[in-house]
Design a protein around this motif. Sequence first.
Motif, PDB file in Angstrom:
ATOM      1  N   ILE A  67       0.844  -1.208   0.000  1.00 29.33           N
ATOM      2  CA  ILE A  67       0.000   0.000   0.000  1.00 29.33           C
ATOM      3  C   ILE A  67       0.872   1.249   0.000  1.00 29.33           C
ATOM      4  O   ILE A  67       0.603   2.221  -0.707  1.00 29.33           O
ATOM      5  CB  ILE A  67      -0.954  -0.015   1.205  1.00 29.33           C
ATOM      6  N   GLY A  68       1.937   1.229   0.811  1.00 28.45           N
ATOM      7  CA  GLY A  68       2.830   2.391   0.860  1.00 28.45           C
ATOM      8  C   GLY A  68       3.481   2.678  -0.477  1.00 28.45           C
ATOM      9  O   GLY A  68       3.624   3.841  -0.876  1.00 28.45           O
ATOM     10  N   ASP A  69       3.886   1.619  -1.202  1.00 29.10           N
ATOM     11  CA  ASP A  69       4.463   1.823  -2.530  1.00 29.10           C
ATOM     12  C   ASP A  69       3.447   2.454  -3.481  1.00 29.10           C
ATOM     13  O   ASP A  69       3.831   3.135  -4.447  1.00 29.10           O
ATOM     14  CB  ASP A  69       4.938   0.489  -3.104  1.00 29.10           C
ATOM     15  N   VAL A 192       4.343   4.471 -10.971  1.00 33.20           N
ATOM     16  CA  VAL A 192       3.314   3.762 -11.746  1.00 33.20           C
ATOM     17  C   VAL A 192       2.835   2.588 -10.878  1.00 33.20           C
ATOM     18  O   VAL A 192       3.185   1.427 -11.120  1.00 33.20           O
ATOM     19  CB  VAL A 192       3.861   3.258 -13.093  1.00 33.20           C
ATOM     20  N   PRO A 193       2.045   2.874  -9.830  1.00 30.07           N
ATOM     21  CA  PRO A 193       1.796   1.873  -8.803  1.00 30.07           C
ATOM     22  C   PRO A 193       0.894   0.729  -9.205  1.00 30.07           C
ATOM     23  O   PRO A 193       1.038  -0.376  -8.722  1.00 30.07           O
ATOM     24  CB  PRO A 193       1.136   2.697  -7.687  1.00 30.07           C
ATOM     25  N   GLY A 194      -0.053   0.962 -10.092  1.00 31.29           N
ATOM     26  CA  GLY A 194      -1.024  -0.088 -10.410  1.00 31.29           C
ATOM     27  C   GLY A 194      -2.043  -0.237  -9.291  1.00 31.29           C
ATOM     28  O   GLY A 194      -1.914   0.328  -8.212  1.00 31.29           O
ATOM     29  N   ARG A 195      -3.047  -1.026  -9.544  1.00 30.48           N
ATOM     30  CA  ARG A 195      -4.103  -1.198  -8.548  1.00 30.48           C
ATOM     31  C   ARG A 195      -3.702  -2.267  -7.530  1.00 30.48           C
ATOM     32  O   ARG A 195      -2.851  -3.122  -7.792  1.00 30.48           O
ATOM     33  CB  ARG A 195      -5.415  -1.593  -9.228  1.00 30.48           C
ATOM     34  N   LEU A 249       0.034 -12.133 -11.725  1.00 30.64           N
ATOM     35  CA  LEU A 249      -0.536 -10.788 -11.816  1.00 30.64           C
ATOM     36  C   LEU A 249       0.412  -9.840 -12.543  1.00 30.64           C
ATOM     37  O   LEU A 249       1.631  -9.904 -12.380  1.00 30.64           O
ATOM     38  CB  LEU A 249      -0.814 -10.235 -10.412  1.00 30.64           C
ATOM     39  N   ALA A 250      -0.184  -8.940 -13.304  1.00 34.45           N
ATOM     40  CA  ALA A 250       0.617  -7.891 -13.946  1.00 34.45           C
ATOM     41  C   ALA A 250       1.060  -6.853 -12.926  1.00 34.45           C
ATOM     42  O   ALA A 250       2.110  -6.222 -13.075  1.00 34.45           O
ATOM     43  CB  ALA A 250      -0.196  -7.222 -15.058  1.00 34.45           C
ATOM     44  N   GLU A 251       0.261  -6.664 -11.869  1.00 33.97           N
ATOM     45  CA  GLU A 251       0.560  -5.677 -10.826  1.00 33.97           C
ATOM     46  C   GLU A 251       0.477  -6.366  -9.459  1.00 33.97           C
ATOM     47  O   GLU A 251      -0.487  -6.192  -8.711  1.00 33.97           O
ATOM     48  CB  GLU A 251      -0.427  -4.509 -10.903  1.00 33.97           C
TER      49      GLU A 251
END
Length: 512
Positions: A67-69, A192-195, A249-251
């Motif tokens: 979450i922090g990232d 670019v964090p992603g979901r 997963l991609a993210e």
Amino acid sequence: MNTSARKWSTFAICLLVAIVPNIDLTALNQAIPHLSADLDPSSTQILWIADAYGFALAGLLITMGGIGDRIGHKRLLLIGTAVFAATSAVTAYAPNAELLIAARALLGVAGATLMPSCLSLLRRVFTEPKERTMAVGAFAGVGGLAVGLGPVIGGALLDHFWWGSIFMINVPIMAVACLAGAAALPESRNPVPGRLDLLSVPLSVAGVLGLVYAIKEAAAHGPDEVRIYVSAVVGVLAVAAFLVRQGRLAEPLIDIRLFRRAAFSGSVVTNMFAMFALVAQSLIFSLFFQLALGWSPLKSGLAGLPGAAGAMIGGAALAPPLINALGRARVVAAGMLLSAGGFAIFLIIGLDTSYWTMLPAMLLSGIGMGMGLTVTADTVLASVPKDRSGAASAISETATELGGALGMAILGSVLNAVYRNVLDLPAGVPAPAASAARDSLGAALQAAANLPGTVAAQVAAAARTAFVDGMHAALLCSAAFAALVAVFALITLRNVPKVIPESEEAEPVTVG
């Protein structure tokens, strides 16, 4: 604010944040008799009061790192410090055991935001390798020193105030950290964090909690209960499902490709094994000082401070220059061998040994662990891109939690097994008292208090002697394990450079 001012402000705030949760860990143990008198918790509730924080913390570290990232570690740290301060006040005035357990669990949730965020922010602002290693070493050392100060501060507060005072002191410290952080901290996040994958979160929580709960309960009650096997199976299956999902997963919540880096995977595993060996000092010597020697909690806390101070010296002062001289693998190995030597010296300690004989053993083991754990923590941070430092720190901290739990379980079992095997009770001890005495040193001393004078003294002396034998066996295991970790570090970290390549270093902080 210029770059230098922001760097050292971040350092000071992170050190301040590191103090509070670590003091809480050990101060609570002294407060349990006082809060038990006020709240009258059951024996099961007492266990949950002690463990709720650690379970919540361990289960959520990976989630909070991810979450922090994504949202930014400054933002997450500010939220965490605010929640920690508010929940500390609620904890201090909890009117019953149920609310106290809930508040302790919420403190663990807030605590899980702190370590990954602090390490990620240090990674962001300290771009020069020597300075970064020093900062990480000081951060870890202050945390260790705070653990040692917990009994001292807790004992002083409990001498003058009610049990909730050990939580109320958190409020002003965390409030200062929150306000100063809002003004001075830089942001650190993945651009670019992603979901956030919502299924990964419960899988990671269930996996870590299942394993930690099974290990701790097996240590406390033996491995024969069905719930322990169920917890272990759930933990293993959840971890396996979590890792499989991360690979698809991609993210992902954590990038499992990080484990392909020898520097990262070797450091994480070394950290876990080192914590396995280290836990002996905090667990066994607290019991030795207070029960075997009969020292007060305050005196016991003061007696243990040299080990914590040694860890700070080894981490902040010795590790950075030694990396340049010897390389990372050799520094970790040297530190673990120093710790093994310290643990070995403890084998000559008995009930009549002078404290000054114990001092070099505590210093050696503390300095060695400080060197080893600082280098591995710094290597974890330096070996991953800065935008993944939160998740990487969380993985390392989770491994540390697992290592500590395993050490507590296995070394505690070794101590108890030897204690029961060598305990030689005098003739004429009633069966109920003899059964209690074979359970633990604490139970033996309680049973002896209800026996006639001569028999009581003999039971207490026999139990203390047996405990020292068990302590020696556990510390011998720690010394051997620390030596094995030294060999493991030499092999797994042998190709890690003294300075991590520039492409993987953090970028300079943007001024403003």
